[in-house]
Design a protein around this motif. Structure first.
Motif, PDB file in Angstrom:
ATOM      1  N   SER A 111       0.825  -1.207   0.000  1.00 27.63           N
ATOM      2  CA  SER A 111       0.000   0.000   0.000  1.00 27.63           C
ATOM      3  C   SER A 111       0.865   1.266   0.000  1.00 27.63           C
ATOM      4  CB  SER A 111      -0.915  -0.004   1.212  1.00 27.63           C
ATOM      5  OG  SER A 111      -1.643   1.190   1.291  1.00 27.63           O
ATOM      6  N   ALA A 112       1.919   1.271   0.815  1.00 27.36           N
ATOM      7  CA  ALA A 112       2.820   2.429   0.861  1.00 27.36           C
ATOM      8  C   ALA A 112       3.520   2.614  -0.475  1.00 27.36           C
ATOM      9  CB  ALA A 112       3.845   2.253   1.974  1.00 27.36           C
ATOM     10  N   TYR A 113       3.942   1.520  -1.093  1.00 20.96           N
ATOM     11  CA  TYR A 113       4.597   1.596  -2.405  1.00 20.96           C
ATOM     12  C   TYR A 113       3.631   2.165  -3.445  1.00 20.96           C
ATOM     13  CZ  TYR A 113       6.704   0.112  -6.782  1.00 20.96           C
ATOM     14  OH  TYR A 113       7.211   0.089  -8.046  1.00 20.96           O
ATOM     15  N   GLN A 114       2.389   1.706  -3.435  1.00 23.64           N
ATOM     16  CA  GLN A 114       1.410   2.221  -4.386  1.00 23.64           C
ATOM     17  C   GLN A 114       1.133   3.695  -4.146  1.00 23.64           C
ATOM     18  OE1 GLN A 114      -1.799  -0.528  -3.799  1.00 23.64           O
ATOM     19  NE2 GLN A 114      -1.025  -1.963  -5.345  1.00 23.64           N
ATOM     20  N   ASP A 115       1.061   4.122  -2.895  1.00 22.45           N
ATOM     21  CA  ASP A 115       0.846   5.541  -2.578  1.00 22.45           C
ATOM     22  C   ASP A 115       2.009   6.383  -3.098  1.00 22.45           C
ATOM     23  OD1 ASP A 115      -1.509   4.926  -1.351  1.00 22.45           O
ATOM     24  OD2 ASP A 115      -0.720   5.056   0.699  1.00 22.45           O
ATOM     25  N   ILE A 116       3.215   5.921  -2.919  1.00 29.23           N
ATOM     26  CA  ILE A 116       4.390   6.657  -3.391  1.00 29.23           C
ATOM     27  C   ILE A 116       4.403   6.734  -4.910  1.00 29.23           C
ATOM     28  CG2 ILE A 116       6.913   6.586  -3.560  1.00 29.23           C
ATOM     29  CD1 ILE A 116       6.868   5.482  -0.651  1.00 29.23           C
ATOM     30  N   MET A 117       4.083   5.634  -5.566  1.00 22.14           N
ATOM     31  CA  MET A 117       4.095   5.601  -7.026  1.00 22.14           C
ATOM     32  C   MET A 117       3.000   6.491  -7.624  1.00 22.14           C
ATOM     33  SD  MET A 117       6.723   3.954  -7.707  1.00 22.14           S
ATOM     34  CE  MET A 117       6.597   3.872  -9.460  1.00 22.14           C
ATOM     35  N   ASN A 118       1.914   6.717  -6.904  1.00 18.56           N
ATOM     36  CA  ASN A 118       0.818   7.546  -7.401  1.00 18.56           C
ATOM     37  C   ASN A 118       0.976   9.025  -7.076  1.00 18.56           C
ATOM     38  OD1 ASN A 118      -0.580   5.396  -8.549  1.00 18.56           O
ATOM     39  ND2 ASN A 118      -1.650   4.924  -6.659  1.00 18.56           N
ATOM     40  N   MET A 119       2.046   9.387  -6.367  1.00 21.61           N
ATOM     41  CA  MET A 119       2.277  10.798  -6.021  1.00 21.61           C
ATOM     42  C   MET A 119       2.658  11.601  -7.265  1.00 21.61           C
ATOM     43  SD  MET A 119       4.428  10.861  -2.535  1.00 21.61           S
ATOM     44  CE  MET A 119       3.742  10.304  -1.006  1.00 21.61           C
ATOM     45  N   GLN A 120       2.166  12.832  -7.280  1.00 15.71           N
ATOM     46  CA  GLN A 120       2.540  13.752  -8.339  1.00 15.71           C
ATOM     47  C   GLN A 120       3.885  14.378  -8.018  1.00 15.71           C
ATOM     48  OE1 GLN A 120       0.786  14.466 -11.147  1.00 15.71           O
ATOM     49  NE2 GLN A 120      -0.824  13.017 -10.589  1.00 15.71           N
ATOM     50  N   VAL A 121       4.784  14.367  -8.984  1.00 15.57           N
ATOM     51  CA  VAL A 121       6.121  14.926  -8.758  1.00 15.57           C
ATOM     52  C   VAL A 121       6.236  16.264  -9.413  1.00 15.57           C
ATOM     53  CG1 VAL A 121       8.578  14.572  -9.043  1.00 15.57           C
ATOM     54  CG2 VAL A 121       7.093  12.645  -8.613  1.00 15.57           C
TER      55      VAL A 121
END
Length: 121
Positions: A111-121
């Motif tokens: 879940s944490a990995y998916q949240d990080i991957m979905n963050m806008q940079v």
């Protein structure tokens, strides 16, 4: 036919083992007794842990618990007098709890990995 009941002394011994396992020192408790600038040095030296090694170690502990529970179950089924039903059940429950905890940690990491991957940079 021989039956064995769980006596109160055995239950107390099991509870003492569980309490001792719950109170094992971790890195935070090691640092508690240190003060001043020495604390920063101790913190850096005691908390530097390789995540992959901790993960491997935890998974190995879960595997060992599973293997031990299975071996105890087989020994009890084969009629070994040294293994009681309570030992088999406790080992099975410990293995089950450790597996469920590992699954929960895995779910949180995914879940944490998916949240990080979905963050806008």
């Amino acid at each position: 036919m021989k039956t064995s009941a769980i006596d109160s002394g055995r239950i107390e011994a099991m509870m003492a083992q569980l309490k001792a396992a719950a109170q094992k020192p971790n890195a935070a408790s090691v640092v508690q007794g240190v003060t001043g600038t020495n604390m920063a040095q101790k913190t850096q030296s005691t908390t530097r842990v390789d995540f992959s090694e901790v993960l491997k170690s935890s998974i190995n502990q879960v595997n060992q618990a599973q293997v031990k529970a299975e071996e105890l179950g087989k020994s009890f089924a084969m009629g070994d007098d040294k293994v009681s039903l309570s030992d088999v059940m406790v080992a099975g429950q410990k293995a089950n709890i450790s597996l469920q905890a590992t699954i929960q940690v895995r779910n949180r990491l995914v879940s944490a990995y998916q949240d990080i991957m979905n963050m806008q940079v």
